[in-house]
Design a protein around this motif. Structure first.
Motif, PDB file in Angstrom:
ATOM      1  N   MET A   1       0.844  -1.193   0.000  1.00  0.00           N
ATOM      2  CA  MET A   1       0.000   0.000   0.000  1.00  0.00           C
ATOM      3  C   MET A   1       0.882   1.246   0.000  1.00  0.00           C
ATOM      4  SD  MET A   1      -3.116   1.015   2.578  1.00  0.00           S
ATOM      5  CE  MET A   1      -4.051  -0.396   2.009  1.00  0.00           C
ATOM      6  N   LYS A   2       0.495   2.225  -0.805  1.00  0.00           N
ATOM      7  CA  LYS A   2       1.262   3.455  -0.896  1.00  0.00           C
ATOM      8  C   LYS A   2       1.165   4.247   0.407  1.00  0.00           C
ATOM      9  CE  LYS A   2       0.614   4.000  -5.895  1.00  0.00           C
ATOM     10  NZ  LYS A   2       0.013   4.867  -6.954  1.00  0.00           N
ATOM     11  N   LYS A   3       2.192   5.060   0.656  1.00  0.00           N
ATOM     12  CA  LYS A   3       2.213   5.889   1.853  1.00  0.00           C
ATOM     13  C   LYS A   3       2.386   7.360   1.486  1.00  0.00           C
ATOM     14  CE  LYS A   3       3.883   2.494   5.211  1.00  0.00           C
ATOM     15  NZ  LYS A   3       3.760   1.319   4.359  1.00  0.00           N
ATOM     16  N   ARG A   4       1.898   8.221   2.355  1.00  0.00           N
ATOM     17  CA  ARG A   4       2.030   9.661   2.177  1.00  0.00           C
ATOM     18  C   ARG A   4       2.484  10.281   3.500  1.00  0.00           C
ATOM     19  NH1 ARG A   4      -3.328  11.613  -1.314  1.00  0.00           N
ATOM     20  NH2 ARG A   4      -3.211   9.977  -2.927  1.00  0.00           N
ATOM     21  N   GLU A   5       3.186  11.399   3.388  1.00  0.00           N
ATOM     22  CA  GLU A   5       3.646  12.085   4.593  1.00  0.00           C
ATOM     23  C   GLU A   5       2.533  12.957   5.168  1.00  0.00           C
ATOM     24  OE1 GLU A   5       7.442  14.836   6.095  1.00  0.00           O
ATOM     25  OE2 GLU A   5       6.934  14.715   3.958  1.00  0.00           O
ATOM     26  N   ILE A   6       2.390  12.929   6.479  1.00  0.00           N
ATOM     27  CA  ILE A   6       1.459  13.839   7.143  1.00  0.00           C
ATOM     28  C   ILE A   6       2.167  15.180   7.309  1.00  0.00           C
ATOM     29  CG2 ILE A   6       0.144  14.337   9.226  1.00  0.00           C
ATOM     30  CD1 ILE A   6      -0.149  11.403   9.738  1.00  0.00           C
ATOM     31  N   GLY A   7       1.683  16.187   6.589  1.00  0.00           N
ATOM     32  CA  GLY A   7       2.314  17.506   6.646  1.00  0.00           C
ATOM     33  C   GLY A   7       3.794  17.403   6.359  1.00  0.00           C
ATOM     34  N   ASN A   8       4.595  18.084   7.198  1.00  0.00           N
ATOM     35  CA  ASN A   8       6.053  17.988   7.104  1.00  0.00           C
ATOM     36  C   ASN A   8       6.605  17.252   8.322  1.00  0.00           C
ATOM     37  OD1 ASN A   8       6.179  19.639   4.689  1.00  0.00           O
ATOM     38  ND2 ASN A   8       5.715  21.388   6.013  1.00  0.00           N
ATOM     39  N   SER A   9       5.846  16.252   8.761  1.00  0.00           N
ATOM     40  CA  SER A   9       6.143  15.597  10.032  1.00  0.00           C
ATOM     41  C   SER A   9       7.239  14.545   9.973  1.00  0.00           C
ATOM     42  CB  SER A   9       4.868  14.914  10.546  1.00  0.00           C
ATOM     43  OG  SER A   9       4.507  13.832   9.690  1.00  0.00           O
ATOM     44  N   GLY A  10       7.511  14.024   8.786  1.00  0.00           N
ATOM     45  CA  GLY A  10       8.430  12.910   8.683  1.00  0.00           C
ATOM     46  C   GLY A  10       7.748  11.575   8.959  1.00  0.00           C
ATOM     47  N   MET A  11       6.439  11.625   9.225  1.00  0.00           N
ATOM     48  CA  MET A  11       5.673  10.396   9.466  1.00  0.00           C
ATOM     49  C   MET A  11       4.919  10.031   8.195  1.00  0.00           C
ATOM     50  SD  MET A  11       4.221  10.817  13.392  1.00  0.00           S
ATOM     51  CE  MET A  11       2.937  11.964  12.915  1.00  0.00           C
ATOM     52  N   TYR A  12       5.184   8.839   7.687  1.00  0.00           N
ATOM     53  CA  TYR A  12       4.543   8.380   6.457  1.00  0.00           C
ATOM     54  C   TYR A  12       3.479   7.338   6.793  1.00  0.00           C
ATOM     55  CZ  TYR A  12       7.974  10.947   3.785  1.00  0.00           C
ATOM     56  OH  TYR A  12       8.730  11.969   3.247  1.00  0.00           O
ATOM     57  N   VAL A  13       2.266   7.617   6.367  1.00  0.00           N
ATOM     58  CA  VAL A  13       1.138   6.760   6.701  1.00  0.00           C
ATOM     59  C   VAL A  13       0.537   6.137   5.447  1.00  0.00           C
ATOM     60  CG1 VAL A  13       0.595   8.015   8.804  1.00  0.00           C
ATOM     61  CG2 VAL A  13      -0.457   8.728   6.648  1.00  0.00           C
ATOM     62  N   SER A  14      -0.083   4.989   5.625  1.00  0.00           N
ATOM     63  CA  SER A  14      -0.737   4.294   4.523  1.00  0.00           C
ATOM     64  C   SER A  14      -1.901   5.129   4.001  1.00  0.00           C
ATOM     65  CB  SER A  14      -1.243   2.928   4.992  1.00  0.00           C
ATOM     66  OG  SER A  14      -1.970   3.047   6.209  1.00  0.00           O
ATOM     67  N   GLU A  15      -2.159   5.018   2.689  1.00  0.00           N
ATOM     68  CA  GLU A  15      -3.242   5.803   2.091  1.00  0.00           C
ATOM     69  C   GLU A  15      -4.601   5.453   2.687  1.00  0.00           C
ATOM     70  OE1 GLU A  15      -1.653   7.252  -2.256  1.00  0.00           O
ATOM     71  OE2 GLU A  15      -2.798   5.373  -2.184  1.00  0.00           O
ATOM     72  N   LEU A  16      -4.758   4.238   3.133  1.00  0.00           N
ATOM     73  CA  LEU A  16      -5.941   3.880   3.920  1.00  0.00           C
ATOM     74  C   LEU A  16      -5.521   3.808   5.373  1.00  0.00           C
ATOM     75  CD1 LEU A  16      -7.892   1.021   2.078  1.00  0.00           C
ATOM     76  CD2 LEU A  16      -8.207   3.498   1.918  1.00  0.00           C
TER      77      LEU A  16
END
Length: 300
Positions: A1-16
């Motif tokens: 599953m693809k991931k995206r960064e929350i803001g400029n937090s350095g935390m990458y979360v799954s798209e779901l």
């Protein structure tokens, strides 16, 4: 599953992301849902101290034992439960937040929270005090980042303008597009949107047509316009569930689209829908069938 960064937090979360509010009150069932999520690559889990009077946090903590380093864990604060009473009161004070986080940590079985979110907010709050609490917790390492869960544009704008918040959780879907007006402001603040209500109470699933028949309205739609709109959306696609997820995720400002699940079967339906390709032309044309309503209240 693809991931995206929350803001400029350095935390990458799954798209779901997995919204845990709908979890059953049974640890083994919750563990089975969590197993399916992790197997699919979902790493973002969202709960709140309010859900089931804290029981939801406890279930999430138990189910994630030994897996803490695999996930980004989010919870919320601000709704203070009253001991021995039903219900709660709103409390965004620094004193309460600094105490409430200890209880959440204990229930979750962890010594830090990845994303701590203000669970609402009003213009009557002392926002500087609330932000001061989050910044203090961040400095102590108790939380990694913080955000807000709100649909009030004036509250969101003030919070983002005066803080280093990285996220805004908002109800957003093909049938509730009111947040779109505020996406540029959120993006400019360096934050991301976490969408809840992604499937619009099941209206954007295979059960949508049966569900809409029992509803008096949804978001800014009255009963008649809702039934007409849901019918149009369903007639336009062979997989409305996949289309609903793709619609939310086409927005660059969206970091993750939360889905709720009360069973592993329900979660699997969303995972399968996510993995099914949707034509770009279909995603781009479907907004013409729905209304881009605006929030009429709580405007800056």
């Amino acid at each position: 599953m693809k991931k995206r960064e929350i803001g400029n937090s350095g935390m990458y979360v799954s798209e779901l992301g997995l919204g845990c509010m709908s979890f059953p009150d049974d640890l083994e069932e919750v563990k089975s849902i969590v197993d399916v999520a992790l197997e699919a690559g979902i790493n973002f889990f969202d709960t709140a101290d309010l859900y089931a009077g804290g029981r939801n946090e406890s279930l999430v903590g138990e189910a994630l034992k030994g897996r803490r380093d695999e996930i980004i864990l989010a919870t919320k604060v601000g709704n203070r439960m009253l001991p021995g009473e039903d219900g709660w009161v709103w409390d965004a004070s620094k004193k309460y937040i600094m105490e409430a986080v200890k209880d959440s940590l204990k229930r979750l079985g962890t010594d830090y929270i990845d994303l701590y979110q203000l669970h609402g907010g009003t213009m009557e709050d002392d926002a500087s005090e609330t932000i001061e609490a989050f910044e203090a917790l961040k400095k102590e390492g108790v939380i990694r980042q913080y955000g807000i869960s709100s649909i009030r544009p004036n509250v969101i704008e003030r919070f983002l303008t005066n803080s280093s918040a990285v996220s805004v959780m908002m109800q957003y879907s093909l049938l509730d597009r009111r947040p779109e007006e505020w996406f540029p402001m959120i993006h400019e603040a360096g934050a991301s949107v976490i969408t809840r209500g992604t499937l619009a109470k099941g209206l954007l699933t295979d059960e949508g047509m049966s569900r809409v028949a029992k509803m008096d309205g949804f978001a800014a739609y009255d009963a008649g316009s809702l039934k007409e709109t849901v019918a149009k959306v369903h007639e336009s696609t062979t997989n409305v569930h996949s289309l609903a997820l793709s619609f939310n995720l086409k927005q660059d400002v969206v970091a993750t689209a939360l889905i709720g699940a009360s069973s592993k079967e329900q979660l699997l339906d969303s995972i399968i829908a996510y993995e099914k390709a949707v034509e770009r032309s279909e995603v781009e044309s479907v907004p013409q069938m729905t209304e881009a309503h605006r929030y009429e209240e709580h405007r800056p």
